[in-house]
Write an enzyme that holds these catalytic residues in place. Structure first.
Site, mmCIF file in Angstrom:
data_model
loop_
_atom_site.group_PDB
_atom_site.id
_atom_site.type_symbol
_atom_site.label_atom_id
_atom_site.label_comp_id
_atom_site.label_asym_id
_atom_site.label_seq_id
_atom_site.Cartn_x
_atom_site.Cartn_y
_atom_site.Cartn_z
ATOM 1 N N TYR A 108 -2.933 -1.001 -5.116
ATOM 2 C CA TYR A 108 -2.606 -0.015 -4.099
ATOM 3 C C TYR A 108 -3.319 1.320 -4.355
ATOM 4 C CZ TYR A 108 0.394 1.185 -0.172
ATOM 5 O OH TYR A 108 0.867 1.491 1.072
ATOM 6 N N TYR A 165 -11.621 0.965 3.375
ATOM 7 C CA TYR A 165 -11.597 -0.158 4.327
ATOM 8 C C TYR A 165 -10.604 0.134 5.450
ATOM 9 C CZ TYR A 165 -10.348 -4.755 6.238
ATOM 10 O OH TYR A 165 -10.064 -5.803 7.080
#
Lengths: 404, 119
Positions: A274, A322
């Site tokens: 994360y 992304y």
């Protein structure tokens, strides 16, 4: 009970089509993941979903799919939810509560605006100081890590630059333009010590996984990706209630996931971790055991987690480059599936974080060989041209994404 | 329990008292919460544990800190009287008060200032 991911998909990553709702995104991903597995919505008898936009996420998902499942789980652990849902789905399947589980997520936070898509609960003990959340909590953690271990702004910047270099290999990534350490350091400050390039993107998007017993998954269309180990942990809801800002519950979730899988960090060949802010991969790589506490800054610096570096980390470009649709656990999981299926990685770790370093969930995914305890020594040929359905544009491009 | 923790805490704030609770083993507890009936008043001396400078697009930069009070509890607050960029971890601070905001008679808010001028 051995379970496996039999199908995976993303949907609407980036900017969703006009009028798409969070439940539309979630349902599209679920349908695509079922198609990837060679299953129909009617085959699903367990639903797992959580979203800040959908308090009734599991129930909503079932309605969208037109099914009446016998098991529903909307456990909210923020960005760690889908990793936790994987563990919950395994438990439910083992207990006979369901046989085919769909874990799904959808967000339209970019289209809707973050303040409307992710309403922060008013906390009377923090609200008087008006901390912009969640960034302030991560800035406080970064300040502490820098103070205690000498972690530098340049080391934080390496996390962003490495993510960008991975994103440049991903035609679907939101941010692909050149990014240097100097760019990150010179970017406007959002909440010192974090600047805007230390913060994740704000995008729409979602994804889904189909989970069933490993035995059944082997008979389905897609290449099974096995769940080797999984664990969740939590320590607090509010950052002012966190005991040690440099040590997260990932210490606990990671240790239990590795113990269950009988693996060590050295066995992992790809890490999807994360990255809501540049400090978070540093914290989690330490807490998961990839390096010692305090050495995370040096571990990520100088291209070590960039393409061609020592460890494949956030190979899609991650939440920093992304896409980051609100809670980013699901895109990390779909990328982890892709790493096993399309890049020939035998053992992939995916780690989700929720809230303000509040919740942590770690999963270890593996190939057939890894599940059988025989790690392959060379990259196997892809069995099927279709891997996970990754992004709405990618399949339209001949050959999909270049190998990373 | 006859009064909510928030109500007890606010009443202390109106007297410029920073109140915290003790658990059954005598350990300090903050944020105030149900289940603890023993309240104490902090002497208001603490050390900065973590510091951030929030820079909202539509306002001035401001300090957000976590303070470790000498009694052994931690709270979120802000440091006033110096530039937010000059707040450092380990800095000694002392309790100060800021008027409550809003129209509904909000209680004063505990904030902190450097313990020694020029320190």
């Amino acid at each position: 009970m051995q379970v496996a991911i039999a199908g995976a998909a993303e949907a609407q990553m980036g900017l969703a089509l006009p009028g798409m709702s969070a439940s539309d995104v979630m349902a599209q991903a679920a349908r695509d993941a079922l198609r990837d597995a060679g299953l129909q919505p009617a085959d699903v008898d367990g639903v797992f979903a959580a979203s800040t936009q959908l308090p009734w996420a599991g129930v909503t998902l079932a309605e969208e799919l037109g099914i009446a499942p016998r098991h529903s789980d909307s456990t909210m652990l923020g960005g760690a939810s889908p990793m936790a849902h994987l563990a919950h789905a395994r438990a439910a399947i083992a207990a006979g509560l369901c046989e085919v589980a769909v874990i799904a997520y959808g967000s339209t936070q970019r289209s809707l605006g973050r303040s409307r898509a992710s309403v922060q609960e008013l906390d009377p003990w923090e609200a008087p100081y008006a901390p912009p959340l969640p960034v302030t909590a991560y800035a406080l953690a970064a300040s502490r890590h820098m103070h205690q271990f000498g972690t530098t702004p340049e080391q934080l910047a390496w996390v962003a630059v490495s993510a960008r270099q991975w994103a440049q290999r991903n035609p679907d990534a939101w941010s692909r333009e050149e990014l240097t350490i100097a760019d990150v350091l010179a970017a406007p400050r959002v909440c010192d010590p974090l600047g805007v390039r230390d913060c994740c993107l704000v995008t729409d998007g979602g994804g889904a996984l189909v989970v069933t017993s490993a035995a059944r998954a082997r008979d389905l269309r897609g290449t099974p990706v096995h769940l080797l180990g999984a664990a969740e942990a939590q320590t607090h809801r509010h950052v002012s209630a966190m005991a040690d800002l440099t040590r997260t519950a990932a210490v606990d979730s990671g240790a239990r996931a590795f113990a269950e899988a009988g693996l060590r960090p050295a066995d992992v060949t790809s890490v999807q971790v994360y990255d809501a802010f540049t400090i978070t991969p540093i914290l989690f790589l330490e807490d998961l055991g990839f390096c010692a506490k305090g050495e995370g800054g040096a571990f990520v610096a100088d291209g070590r987690i960039a393409p061609g570096g020592e460890l494949r980390v956030n190979t899609s470009g991650g939440g920093l480059s992304y896409g980051h649709p609100g809670m980013n656990g699901m895109p990390l999981l779909v990328e982890a599936v892709r790493e096993v299926r399309e890049e020939g990685k035998d053992i992939v770790l995916a780690h989700g974080n929720g809230g303000v370093l509040s919740t942590q969930a770690t999963v270890l995914l593996g190939s057939e060989a890894a599940a059988e305890g025989r790690p392959r020594t060379k990259v196997a040929r892809l069995r099927e041209p279709a891997g996970a359905v990754m992004g709405r544009r990618r399949r339209a491009l001949a050959g999909g994404r270049a190998a990373r | 329990m006859e009064r909510s923790p928030a109500d007890v805490y606010a009443e202390h704030c109106r007297r410029h008292e920073l109140a915290y609770q003790l658990d059954a083993d005598g350990r300090p507890v903050f944020r105030p919460r149900v289940g603890h009936d023993a309240w104490r008043i902090s002497a208001g001396h603490g050390t900065i544990y973590a510091t951030a400078v929030a820079r909202p697009r539509d306002g001035a930069a401001r300090s957000v800190v976590l303070v470790d009070l000498d009694e052994g509890f931690r709270m979120m607050s802000t440091v006033v009287g110096i530039a937010p960029e000059d707040v450092t971890i380990g800095m000694r601070v002392r309790l100060a008060w800021r008027d409550g905001a809003g129209e509904d008679d909000a209680p004063p808010v505990p904030v902190f200032e450097p313990a020694e001028k020029g320190a």
